[in-house]
Design a protein around this motif. Structure first.
Motif, short mmCIF file in Angstrom:
data_model
loop_
_atom_site.label_atom_id
_atom_site.label_comp_id
_atom_site.label_asym_id
_atom_site.label_seq_id
_atom_site.Cartn_x
_atom_site.Cartn_y
_atom_site.Cartn_z
N ALA A 1 0.83 -1.21 0.00
CA ALA A 1 0.00 0.00 0.00
C ALA A 1 0.86 1.26 0.00
CB ALA A 1 -0.93 -0.01 1.21
N VAL A 2 1.93 1.25 0.79
CA VAL A 2 2.85 2.39 0.81
C VAL A 2 3.52 2.54 -0.54
CG1 VAL A 2 4.95 3.34 1.84
CG2 VAL A 2 3.23 2.25 3.30
N GLU A 3 3.94 1.45 -1.13
CA GLU A 3 4.62 1.49 -2.43
C GLU A 3 3.69 2.05 -3.51
OE1 GLU A 3 7.60 -1.36 -4.99
OE2 GLU A 3 5.96 -2.31 -3.86
N ALA A 4 2.41 1.72 -3.41
CA ALA A 4 1.45 2.18 -4.42
C ALA A 4 1.00 3.62 -4.20
CB ALA A 4 0.23 1.26 -4.42
N SER A 5 0.85 4.02 -2.95
CA SER A 5 0.26 5.33 -2.67
C SER A 5 1.27 6.42 -2.37
CB SER A 5 -0.72 5.22 -1.49
OG SER A 5 -0.03 4.81 -0.31
N ALA A 6 2.40 6.05 -1.76
CA ALA A 6 3.42 7.05 -1.38
C ALA A 6 4.79 6.41 -1.51
CB ALA A 6 3.18 7.54 0.04
N PRO A 7 5.22 6.10 -2.75
CA PRO A 7 6.47 5.35 -2.94
C PRO A 7 7.71 6.02 -2.38
CG PRO A 7 5.67 6.26 -5.02
CD PRO A 7 4.57 6.43 -4.02
N ASP A 8 7.70 7.35 -2.26
CA ASP A 8 8.87 8.03 -1.70
C ASP A 8 9.06 7.71 -0.22
OD1 ASP A 8 6.42 9.53 -1.43
OD2 ASP A 8 7.59 11.16 -0.56
N LEU A 9 8.01 7.19 0.43
CA LEU A 9 8.10 6.83 1.85
C LEU A 9 8.47 5.37 2.05
CD1 LEU A 9 4.99 8.71 3.31
CD2 LEU A 9 7.39 9.34 3.53
N LEU A 10 8.64 4.61 0.95
CA LEU A 10 8.95 3.19 1.09
C LEU A 10 10.26 2.93 1.82
CD1 LEU A 10 7.73 0.45 0.47
CD2 LEU A 10 8.99 0.45 -1.70
N PRO A 11 11.36 3.67 1.53
CA PRO A 11 12.59 3.43 2.31
C PRO A 11 12.40 3.66 3.80
CG PRO A 11 13.09 4.67 0.31
CD PRO A 11 11.59 4.64 0.43
N LEU A 12 11.62 4.68 4.15
CA LEU A 12 11.34 4.94 5.58
C LEU A 12 10.55 3.78 6.17
CD1 LEU A 12 11.29 6.80 8.08
CD2 LEU A 12 9.22 7.85 7.14
N PHE A 13 9.54 3.32 5.45
CA PHE A 13 8.73 2.19 5.93
C PHE A 13 9.60 0.95 6.14
CE2 PHE A 13 6.24 -1.64 5.33
CZ PHE A 13 5.14 -1.42 6.16
N ASP A 14 10.47 0.67 5.18
CA ASP A 14 11.32 -0.51 5.30
C ASP A 14 12.28 -0.41 6.48
OD1 ASP A 14 10.14 -1.76 3.14
OD2 ASP A 14 11.68 -1.16 1.70
N GLU A 15 12.85 0.78 6.66
CA GLU A 15 13.79 0.96 7.78
C GLU A 15 13.08 0.82 9.12
OE1 GLU A 15 17.27 1.46 9.86
OE2 GLU A 15 17.01 1.14 7.71
N LEU A 16 11.90 1.43 9.23
CA LEU A 16 11.15 1.34 10.48
C LEU A 16 10.69 -0.10 10.74
CD1 LEU A 16 9.02 4.59 10.21
CD2 LEU A 16 10.86 4.16 11.83
N THR A 17 10.33 -0.80 9.67
CA THR A 17 9.93 -2.19 9.83
C THR A 17 11.09 -3.03 10.33
OG1 THR A 17 8.26 -1.98 8.07
CG2 THR A 17 8.99 -4.21 8.61
N ASP A 18 12.26 -2.83 9.74
CA ASP A 18 13.44 -3.57 10.17
C ASP A 18 13.81 -3.26 11.62
OD1 ASP A 18 13.65 -4.83 7.75
OD2 ASP A 18 15.20 -3.50 6.96
N ARG A 19 13.76 -1.99 11.99
CA ARG A 19 14.10 -1.62 13.36
C ARG A 19 13.09 -2.20 14.35
NH1 ARG A 19 18.90 -0.56 14.62
NH2 ARG A 19 18.09 0.48 16.49
N THR A 20 11.81 -2.24 13.94
CA THR A 20 10.79 -2.80 14.82
C THR A 20 10.99 -4.30 14.98
OG1 THR A 20 9.25 -1.07 14.13
CG2 THR A 20 8.30 -3.00 15.22
N ARG A 21 11.34 -4.98 13.89
CA ARG A 21 11.64 -6.41 13.99
C ARG A 21 12.81 -6.66 14.94
NH1 ARG A 21 11.09 -6.81 7.89
NH2 ARG A 21 8.99 -7.61 7.50
#
Length: 251
Positions: free
Chosen positions: A221-241
């Motif tokens: 959903a992030v990739e489709a709607s706000a692709p410029d935020l995908l690196p932030l989403f991935d980094e936050l996901t990794d840090r949360t994991r």
């Protein structure tokens, strides 16, 4: 807890800088019973006092401090990042809160205040001022300032940036205008849980549950709607994991 007038080292304060912090500090010190001059603006005469408190941008501390010399035996700043030695001041008093310009005389009540001094007397002045307005002083040495200020920026400034990202994804997904009002209780509750229980126990959501399918739907959903935020989403996901101690699906 405030200091009594009889036990105080200083009785009068000149506040330099009429911005958000300067106005709040002047109001708080007056309410605490100090004789307060200012807040003054650039170019104005600094009234003699027992202490001068510089509430100016970091880049202006050097000039403001030089102008304040001779006006008081103790000159301090409210910068969180600038070392005392570099600034040429005697003490530091940095309130650990965000000022937006609507604060009143109680704006320091219960607030952590980073204090420092180039001498025991200067440190006592900083501690006294913090306690007098209801603050909770803790010492931060010059060599700790960069890390201290980075932690504060992550906790406060970057939290706002993160909420802006959440609003962007919501808007790009077609959610109604004003969706922020629905996020606010969630954010407040999360902060309260973090304060009470620490980061690991405050975490909720699909990563904690091990629901990687939902995480991947979020990512799509992030990739489709706000692709410029995908690196932030991935980094936050990794840090949360990492915080949870799990590994996710490769992306």
């Amino acid at each position: 807890m405030s200091t009594s007038n009889q036990s105080r080292i200083v009785a009068s304060i000149s506040v330099v800088g009429a911005g958000r912090v300067g106005r709040a500090a002047a109001a708080a010190f007056r309410a605490a019973g100090y004789e307060v001059h200012g807040p003054t603006v650039r170019g104005e005469r600094i009234a003699p006092a027992d202490a001068v408190l510089l509430c100016v941008p970091d880049r202006e501390i050097g000039d403001a401090g030089a102008a304040a010399r001779g006006a008081a035996p103790f000159v301090g700043h409210t910068s969180g990042a600038t070392p005392l030695v570099e600034a040429g001041v005697d003490f530091g008093l940095h309130p650990l809160r965000a000022f937006v310009g609507t604060e009143d005389a109680d704006s320091f009540d219960g607030v952590g205040c980073a204090v420092a001094g180039t001498s025991p007397d200067a440190l006592r002045v900083a501690e006294e001022l913090a306690l007098a307005v209801g603050g909770r002083p803790f010492e931060v040495r010059d060599e700790q300032r960069a890390g201290y200020h980075a932690a504060a920026s992550i906790a406060s400034n970057y939290l706002v940036t993160l909420q802006a990202a959440a609003e962007t994804v919501a808007a790009a997904s077609g959610l109604p205008e004003g969706f922020r009002s629905h996020l606010v209780p969630l954010v407040r509750g999360t902060v309260e849980n973090w304060a009470a229980h620490g980061p690991r126990e405050a975490l909720t959501g699909p990563i904690v549950r091990g629901d990687e399918a939902t995480v991947q739907r979020q990512r799509a959903a992030v990739e489709a709607s706000a692709p410029d935020l995908l690196p932030l989403f991935d980094e936050l996901t990794d840090r949360t994991r990492s915080l949870v101690g799990t590994k996710g699906m490769p992306v």
